[in-house]
Design an enzyme around this catalytic site. Sequence first.
Site, short mmCIF file in Angstrom:
data_model
loop_
_atom_site.label_atom_id
_atom_site.label_comp_id
_atom_site.label_asym_id
_atom_site.label_seq_id
_atom_site.Cartn_x
_atom_site.Cartn_y
_atom_site.Cartn_z
N GLY A 203 -26.25 6.21 -1.02
CA GLY A 203 -24.88 6.61 -0.72
C GLY A 203 -23.92 5.45 -0.88
O GLY A 203 -24.25 4.43 -1.50
N ASP B 169 0.85 -1.19 0.00
CA ASP B 169 0.00 0.00 0.00
C ASP B 169 0.89 1.24 0.00
O ASP B 169 1.98 1.24 0.60
CB ASP B 169 -0.92 0.01 1.23
CG ASP B 169 -2.15 0.87 1.00
OD1 ASP B 169 -3.25 0.30 0.80
OD2 ASP B 169 -2.02 2.12 0.98
N CYS C 283 -20.18 2.53 -3.96
CA CYS C 283 -20.40 1.57 -5.06
C CYS C 283 -21.63 1.91 -5.88
O CYS C 283 -21.53 2.23 -7.07
CB CYS C 283 -20.57 0.17 -4.49
SG CYS C 283 -19.21 -0.31 -3.42
N ARG D 52 -29.50 -2.55 -8.70
CA ARG D 52 -29.97 -2.10 -7.39
C ARG D 52 -30.32 -0.61 -7.44
O ARG D 52 -31.32 -0.18 -6.89
CB ARG D 52 -28.86 -2.38 -6.38
CG ARG D 52 -29.36 -2.72 -5.01
CD ARG D 52 -28.31 -3.42 -4.20
NE ARG D 52 -28.57 -3.22 -2.78
CZ ARG D 52 -29.50 -3.89 -2.11
NH1 ARG D 52 -30.22 -4.79 -2.71
NH2 ARG D 52 -29.68 -3.65 -0.83
N THR E 157 -11.35 3.13 -7.24
CA THR E 157 -11.65 3.74 -8.54
C THR E 157 -12.81 4.70 -8.34
O THR E 157 -13.96 4.36 -8.65
CB THR E 157 -12.02 2.67 -9.58
OG1 THR E 157 -12.99 1.79 -9.00
CG2 THR E 157 -10.83 1.88 -10.02
N ARG F 173 -19.36 7.52 3.66
CA ARG F 173 -18.92 8.00 2.35
C ARG F 173 -20.11 8.21 1.42
O ARG F 173 -20.97 7.36 1.32
CB ARG F 173 -17.93 7.00 1.73
CG ARG F 173 -16.56 7.09 2.35
CD ARG F 173 -15.64 6.05 1.80
NE ARG F 173 -16.04 4.70 2.19
CZ ARG F 173 -15.43 3.60 1.77
NH1 ARG F 173 -14.43 3.69 0.93
NH2 ARG F 173 -15.84 2.42 2.18
N LYS G 91 -20.13 -6.89 -12.95
CA LYS G 91 -19.99 -6.21 -11.66
C LYS G 91 -20.80 -4.90 -11.65
O LYS G 91 -21.51 -4.60 -10.68
CB LYS G 91 -18.50 -5.91 -11.41
CG LYS G 91 -18.22 -4.95 -10.29
CD LYS G 91 -18.57 -5.52 -8.93
CE LYS G 91 -18.58 -4.45 -7.85
NZ LYS G 91 -18.91 -4.97 -6.55
N TYR H 169 -24.26 6.09 5.43
CA TYR H 169 -25.03 5.97 4.19
C TYR H 169 -26.05 4.85 4.25
O TYR H 169 -26.99 4.82 3.48
CB TYR H 169 -24.12 5.83 2.96
CG TYR H 169 -23.52 4.46 2.71
CD1 TYR H 169 -22.29 4.11 3.23
CD2 TYR H 169 -24.19 3.54 1.92
CE1 TYR H 169 -21.74 2.87 2.98
CE2 TYR H 169 -23.65 2.29 1.65
CZ TYR H 169 -22.43 1.96 2.20
OH TYR H 169 -21.90 0.72 1.95
N ARG I 99 -42.43 -12.94 -8.60
CA ARG I 99 -41.34 -12.45 -9.47
C ARG I 99 -41.14 -10.94 -9.33
O ARG I 99 -40.56 -10.32 -10.21
CB ARG I 99 -41.63 -12.83 -10.92
CG ARG I 99 -41.45 -14.32 -11.19
CD ARG I 99 -41.82 -14.71 -12.60
NE ARG I 99 -43.22 -14.51 -12.88
CZ ARG I 99 -44.21 -15.30 -12.45
NH1 ARG I 99 -43.92 -16.35 -11.70
NH2 ARG I 99 -45.46 -15.05 -12.74
N1 SAJ Z 1 -30.75 1.69 -0.32
C1 SAJ Z 1 -32.05 2.18 -0.46
N2 SAJ Z 1 -33.05 1.30 -0.67
C2 SAJ Z 1 -32.82 -0.05 -0.75
C3 SAJ Z 1 -31.51 -0.54 -0.61
C4 SAJ Z 1 -30.48 0.35 -0.40
O1 SAJ Z 1 -32.29 3.39 -0.40
O2 SAJ Z 1 -33.79 -0.78 -0.94
C5 SAJ Z 1 -29.63 2.62 -0.13
C6 SAJ Z 1 -28.87 2.37 1.16
O3 SAJ Z 1 -29.45 3.02 2.23
C7 SAJ Z 1 -27.51 2.94 0.80
C8 SAJ Z 1 -27.36 2.60 -0.68
O4 SAJ Z 1 -28.68 2.36 -1.14
O5 SAJ Z 1 -27.48 4.34 0.93
C9 SAJ Z 1 -26.47 1.42 -1.01
O6 SAJ Z 1 -26.57 0.39 -0.04
P1 SAJ Z 1 -26.52 -1.16 -0.37
O7 SAJ Z 1 -26.63 -1.92 0.88
O8 SAJ Z 1 -27.53 -1.46 -1.42
O9 SAJ Z 1 -25.12 -1.39 -1.09
P2 SAJ Z 1 -23.56 -1.15 -0.75
O10 SAJ Z 1 -23.12 0.02 -1.56
O11 SAJ Z 1 -23.27 -1.13 0.69
O12 SAJ Z 1 -22.91 -2.50 -1.37
C10 SAJ Z 1 -23.17 -2.82 -2.73
C11 SAJ Z 1 -23.59 -4.30 -2.79
N3 SAJ Z 1 -24.16 -4.62 -4.08
C12 SAJ Z 1 -25.32 -5.27 -4.22
O13 SAJ Z 1 -25.98 -5.63 -3.28
C13 SAJ Z 1 -25.75 -5.55 -5.63
C14 SAJ Z 1 -22.38 -5.18 -2.52
O14 SAJ Z 1 -22.70 -6.54 -2.71
C15 SAJ Z 1 -21.22 -4.81 -3.44
O15 SAJ Z 1 -20.09 -5.60 -3.19
C16 SAJ Z 1 -20.87 -3.39 -3.16
O16 SAJ Z 1 -22.01 -2.58 -3.49
C17 SAJ Z 1 -19.66 -3.03 -4.01
O17 SAJ Z 1 -18.53 -3.06 -3.48
O18 SAJ Z 1 -19.81 -2.82 -5.22
#
Ligand code: SAJ
Length: 506
Positions: A252, A32, A255, A208, A84, A377, A201, A369, A241
């Site tokens: 937030g 690192d 990702c 989502r 990234t 973040r 990816k 977030y 479905r």
């Molecule tokens: N959120 C909503 N409504 C929902 C689900 C989430 O408003 O129904 C918001 C959350 O509060 C948050 C944001 O979306 O602010 C993202 O949260 P998250 O839990 O959906 O995702 P991350 O960013 O913590 O992690 C995601 C994951 N991807 C998926 O579930 C498809 C994780 O598996 C990935 O590894 C990660 O991104 C990544 O590193 O890309």
Amino acid sequence: MPERIAVIGLGYVGLPTALLFAGAGVDVLGVDINPELVAALNAGRCPVEEPGLPELLQEVRATGRFRVTQQLESRDVYIITVPTPLDRETGGSDLTAVRKAAEAVAEVARPGQMVILESTVPPGTLERLVRPIIESRVEGLDYVFSPERVLPGRILIELPGNPRLIGAASPRAAERARALYATFVRGEIRITDPTTAELVKLMENTYRDVNIALANEFALASERVGVNVWEAIELANLHPRVNIHRPGPGVGGHCIAVDPWFIVERAPLATALIRQARTTNDRMPLVVAERVEELTVGRGPGRGPGRGEAGDGFRAAAGDGPGTAGAATGGEAGPAPAAPAAANGAPGALRSGGIRPGSIKVGLLGLAYKGNSDDSRESPAYVLARILRSRGFDVVAYDPLVRRGPLPSATLEETARGAHILVLVTDHDRFREIDPAAVRELVARPVLLDTRNHLDHQRWRAAGFEVHVLGDGKARWAWAASAGAAGAAGSLAETVVPGTGTLQRG
Ligand code: SAJ
């Protein structure tokens, strides 16, 4: 004899990956550029907060298979796990760290070694950026893109357990990478080409994001038609479905709010829906800010103080939203009557003479977030705070988990004391343990806006709070009707005038 590997970039993904490999018997060199991080790891301190990780660090240190340095050395395999981020100037990816890592590999690489890129990147990055940089110095390496798919907080469960995708540039690279990951991955390992794996990816997180945008749109539509979106989504999801996600104050993290742009960057003309979803989700903090405005100064959208003047970047949204119900007074209507009056804006709004947002305190519950995370973040909480402050509100926030970030966390007491409205932003489990009766004693005005439908509203109401929930159009219409003005509820609706195609409110 397993291959000797280097893991370049020891962050949220790189460190657990390195430790899992080392735990599975692989000799790992962690690299690192951050000297403090290297020093901390060499001293046995775990800088990433993740369940089980400090223990795993101790375990592998004892085996002598995990060494950390700033200087890359020649290894059988190089795994690149550097950040990234989004380039704020261009709206596309900032691949500086990937480029630097590839250059460092090129310095020490030898024919027959393997390069695995794990960082999330726009499709084509392995073949068009990483490989040419390395091949400009040395040929004959194997190339793979293999994304992580872990959920923060569950990394040590999901890294070994989730299916693993290997995007390999050749059959030899595929089998070699499969054998390597099989040292700790128990989930299914699937082989494809690098560009497909890169896109997959991004597709996962974009799915989502678009689904959350849909949920947010359903929330706003439900408010227009007098339906509780939370009930409606639950009922729609009974269909085998259908899986509609949850509305909220915005998306937030590093990702989901970022990755969709990496597809747009490479295919701008093909991605209108993806862009719209990003815009819809990015706009949610503004929707919440306008709701706060409506519930406090009683001004509807398009009428708030300082609107669009503070450079909050959200001008496009002005004029939307049901706050146009009733003519907002702008706080000039004289002392507030005891009975709510929709004609003066929001029932219960602070409409007494001279009240300005500057004298109104907003208490935010949550900075992270997402729920139960200490990660803030790209949190929509900061965007919300910024918009509210730009409009003159006094904003204080409480988050029991977040320790770093642009807005420091106050205590619950400091946040609630004298607040004119509390806004639930993050769905931490801990917030369910808050005693609303105790909070009632502290606030200036018992109003709660729950943007995640997270709290026990009965309890808060029993403690004397007026409770509003994002997307609960049923309650919103009842609330507007309680103002007593004829047609108040109807004025929340928007309809297309038959035969004209014109949009009309009320
Ligand atoms: N959120 C909503 N409504 C929902 C689900 C989430 O408003 O129904 C918001 C959350 O509060 C948050 C944001 O979306 O602010 C993202 O949260 P998250 O839990 O959906 O995702 P991350 O960013 O913590 O992690 C995601 C994951 N991807 C998926 O579930 C498809 C994780 O598996 C990935 O590894 C990660 O991104 C990544 O590193 O890309």
